[in-house]
Design an enzyme around this catalytic site. Structure first.
Site, mmCIF file in Angstrom:
data_model
loop_
_atom_site.group_PDB
_atom_site.id
_atom_site.type_symbol
_atom_site.label_atom_id
_atom_site.label_comp_id
_atom_site.label_asym_id
_atom_site.label_seq_id
_atom_site.Cartn_x
_atom_site.Cartn_y
_atom_site.Cartn_z
ATOM 1 N N ASN A 208 46.359 -54.507 24.778
ATOM 2 C CA ASN A 208 44.960 -54.307 25.155
ATOM 3 C C ASN A 208 44.394 -52.972 24.665
ATOM 4 O O ASN A 208 44.907 -51.906 24.999
ATOM 5 C CB ASN A 208 44.840 -54.395 26.686
ATOM 6 N N ARG B 69 45.711 -60.176 45.667
ATOM 7 C CA ARG B 69 45.555 -58.733 45.477
ATOM 8 C C ARG B 69 44.130 -58.339 45.864
ATOM 9 O O ARG B 69 43.183 -58.998 45.450
ATOM 10 C CB ARG B 69 45.816 -58.382 44.011
ATOM 11 N N TYR C 168 38.218 -49.197 39.984
ATOM 12 C CA TYR C 168 39.126 -50.047 39.248
ATOM 13 C C TYR C 168 39.313 -51.383 39.966
ATOM 14 O O TYR C 168 39.519 -51.422 41.165
ATOM 15 C CB TYR C 168 40.486 -49.343 39.099
ATOM 16 N N ASP D 106 46.765 -52.616 44.073
ATOM 17 C CA ASP D 106 47.153 -51.891 42.858
ATOM 18 C C ASP D 106 46.502 -50.502 42.868
ATOM 19 O O ASP D 106 45.275 -50.395 42.829
ATOM 20 C CB ASP D 106 46.685 -52.699 41.632
ATOM 21 N N HIS E 82 47.030 -48.286 40.522
ATOM 22 C CA HIS E 82 46.737 -48.010 39.113
ATOM 23 C C HIS E 82 46.994 -46.555 38.730
ATOM 24 O O HIS E 82 46.147 -45.907 38.087
ATOM 25 C CB HIS E 82 45.294 -48.425 38.789
ATOM 26 N N GLU F 236 51.228 -51.413 44.273
ATOM 27 C CA GLU F 236 51.562 -51.401 42.840
ATOM 28 C C GLU F 236 51.214 -50.062 42.189
ATOM 29 O O GLU F 236 50.159 -49.487 42.461
ATOM 30 C CB GLU F 236 50.769 -52.529 42.176
ATOM 31 N N GLU G 49 54.144 -52.240 34.702
ATOM 32 C CA GLU G 49 53.441 -53.091 33.719
ATOM 33 C C GLU G 49 53.252 -52.365 32.392
ATOM 34 O O GLU G 49 53.031 -52.997 31.367
ATOM 35 C CB GLU G 49 52.106 -53.597 34.281
ATOM 36 N N ARG H 22 57.383 -54.871 37.108
ATOM 37 C CA ARG H 22 56.103 -55.428 36.687
ATOM 38 C C ARG H 22 56.012 -55.692 35.189
ATOM 39 O O ARG H 22 54.989 -56.178 34.704
ATOM 40 C CB ARG H 22 54.973 -54.451 37.071
ATOM 41 N N HIS I 278 53.551 -58.832 35.247
ATOM 42 C CA HIS I 278 52.154 -58.632 34.896
ATOM 43 C C HIS I 278 51.584 -59.931 34.319
ATOM 44 O O HIS I 278 52.247 -60.606 33.529
ATOM 45 C CB HIS I 278 52.107 -57.522 33.832
ATOM 46 N N ASP J 132 44.603 -59.889 29.686
ATOM 47 C CA ASP J 132 45.000 -59.479 28.333
ATOM 48 C C ASP J 132 46.349 -60.067 27.920
ATOM 49 O O ASP J 132 46.781 -59.898 26.784
ATOM 50 C CB ASP J 132 45.002 -57.951 28.183
ATOM 51 N N GLU K 18 51.790 -62.574 38.615
ATOM 52 C CA GLU K 18 50.337 -62.368 38.605
ATOM 53 C C GLU K 18 49.670 -63.467 37.776
ATOM 54 O O GLU K 18 50.180 -63.873 36.733
ATOM 55 C CB GLU K 18 50.025 -60.990 37.992
ATOM 56 N N TRP L 180 44.051 -43.687 34.411
ATOM 57 C CA TRP L 180 43.284 -44.883 34.743
ATOM 58 C C TRP L 180 44.231 -46.004 35.140
ATOM 59 O O TRP L 180 45.278 -46.179 34.581
ATOM 60 C CB TRP L 180 42.428 -45.349 33.556
HETATM 61 O O1 EZ4 Z 1 44.706 -52.755 33.998
HETATM 62 O O2 EZ4 Z 1 45.988 -55.549 32.239
HETATM 63 O O3 EZ4 Z 1 47.823 -55.390 37.501
HETATM 64 N N1 EZ4 Z 1 47.021 -55.465 36.639
HETATM 65 C C1 EZ4 Z 1 46.448 -54.441 36.016
HETATM 66 C C2 EZ4 Z 1 45.546 -54.821 34.855
HETATM 67 C C3 EZ4 Z 1 45.602 -53.787 33.742
HETATM 68 C C4 EZ4 Z 1 45.239 -54.396 32.426
HETATM 69 C C5 EZ4 Z 1 45.509 -53.404 31.301
HETATM 70 O O4 EZ4 Z 1 45.441 -54.029 30.080
HETATM 71 O O5 EZ4 Z 1 46.672 -53.308 36.357
HETATM 72 O O6 EZ4 Z 1 44.241 -55.013 35.273
HETATM 73 CO CO CO Z 2 48.442 -53.244 37.630
#
Ligand code: EZ4
Ligand code: CO
Length: 402
Positions: free
Chosen positions: A37, A147, A159, A210, A212, A236, A262, A283, A312, A316, A339, A402
């Site tokens: 991605n 989730r 996010y 998540d 992130h 997560e 992931e 993940r 994951h 993407d 997922e 991010w």
């Molecule tokens: O941000 O797949 O758990 N899922 C995630 C996704 C990721 C994207 C990154 O390409 O964290 O939304």
């Molecule tokens: Co994630």
């Protein structure tokens, strides 16, 4: 069986996908997913310039040998670009081998360990009420795990909050969009979201969240503790796993289950996390870690430590990855959860697939191979368009994870 042709097909039915198609002298073909991605073209160049010229003439039946040759032979090991390129080749060769045998791929792995692959959906909203009504929709569709992501009061974008329903796509066309992040507001808000969700949905629905990669280990430990009364299915990526030892601090302070990885792509990335039992779910996915050949190794290593898979499966990861992941998930002894972020209609139509959803589970189907094809004429109607994942920064402009 010799490889006679290998091509990358770039397409963008709403988002970008890079698909590798391998053809053999028997006429059998296989598909692999090469999508990374926001960095798609790096993998395409890696395949076209460095992998495909070597691949032509190789024996398609020697999957392990091809994997080891690409991994060791590159000299430059690991990393997302290399491992995604190897994954695409590996998926395509497993597809060919299973088609040659006339069997669905899961049969080659050792057969089904369960009736289906339990998946989780994504509920998100601009408010708690919004998010919980999304959860309700998933429950009505039969999901057993959801989730929850929600906009944080005081922050303009958060996010995981989608523009549409059932479909969440963080990448945007063009240069990276900026998002503002502020940890104090987030830490104040999230326990309230899960307090209300638990109250409304009772004790048995699996609720996930998540983070992130946005917290420090100390902040993640505090969040894990504050969420304990609501018994999450998992928390997560509470902190970046670049330094796996930092998960020790989280683990010492909370019993909230942890899922991570992931963005990780190799068994060695998971060695400390898994062998010290610092996490509960891995993940990474067949797309990220060199395909089925290496995913299998990571999963069986994790099994020795009672760590389960939680692969994951965001948008993407193309339907090709989803197909392979479902054969893997139907077989793998220590399956946890998969997922499943639904693709848009164009993507589902462009990749005709044997997998089906029922009662909160996906089943890979019985078609020989991994069961996912590509309509190339449709793909040519959706040309690649550069897109990027967002970049987060604090209110004072400091760049953030991010
Ligand atoms: O941000 O797949 O758990 N899922 C995630 C996704 C990721 C994207 C990154 O390409 O964290 O939304
Ligand atoms: Co994630």
């Amino acid at each position: 069986m010799k490889i006679t042709e290998a091509r990358v097909i770039l397409s963008s039915p709403g988002r970008n996908f890079a698909t590798l198609k391998i053809t053999t002298d028997t006429g059998l073909t296989g598909l692999g997913d090469a999508t990374l991605n926001g960095r798609e073209k790096a993998v395409v160049a890696y395949l076209e310039e460095h992998v495909i010229p070597w691949l032509l003439g190789q024996d398609a039946e020697r999957i392990e040998h091809v994997w080891q040759s690409l991994y060791k032979g590159a000299y430059w090991r690991r990393g997302p670009v290399t491992m995604t390129a190897i994954a695409a080749v590996d998926m395509a060769l497993w597809d060919i081998k299973a088609k040659q045998a006339g069997l669905p791929l899961y049969q080659l792995l050792g057969g089904a360990s369960r009736t289906g692959v339990t998946v989780y959906g994504h509920a998100n909203g601009k408010s708690i009420d919004d998010c919980l009504s999304e959860v309700e929709n998933y429950v009505a569709m039969g999901y057993q795990a959801v989730r929850l992501q929600c906009a944080i009061p005081g922050l303009d974008k958060a996010y995981g909050v989608a523009k549409g329903k059932l479909y969440y796509e963080p990448a945007e066309r063009g240069l990276p969009p900026m998002e503002t992040w502020s940890t104090p507001e987030y830490l104040d808000f999230i326990p309230e979201l899960f307090a209300q969700a638990r109250k409304q949905f009772g004790p048995h629905l699996k609720l996930l969240h998540d983070v992130h990669h946005r917290l420090t280990p100390q902040e993640a430990a505090a969040l894990g503790k504050s969420l304990e009364p609501f018994r999450l299915g998992w928390l997560e990526d509470p902190t970046p796993a670049d330094n796996p030892e930092s998960f020790r601090l989280i683990r010492q302070h909370t019993t909230t289950p942890i899922a991570t990885g992931e963005v990780l792509n190799h068994l060695q990335d998971f060695r400390v996390l898994v062998s010290e039992q610092l996490i509960d779910y891995v993940r990474t996915s067949v797309q990220r870690c060199g395909g089925l050949t290496h995913m299998r190794q990571i999963a069986l290593f994790a099994d020795a430590f009672q760590v389960r898979t939680g692969c994951h499966g965001a948008t993407d990861l193309s339907p090709v990855t989803m197909g392979v992941a479902l054969h893997f998930g139907l077989w793998v002894p220590n399956f946890g959860l998969q997922e499943y972020m639904r693709h848009n209609e164009e993507t589902d139509a462009m990749f005709p697939h044997a997998y089906t959803f029922a009662d909160g589970m996906l089943h890979p189907g019985e078609a020989p191979g991994h069961g996912v094809e590509l309509d190339e004429s449709m793909a040519s109607e959706y040309p690649y368009q550069a897109a990027s994942l967002p970049v987060a920064q604090l209110r004072d402009g400091t760049a953030w994870s991010w």
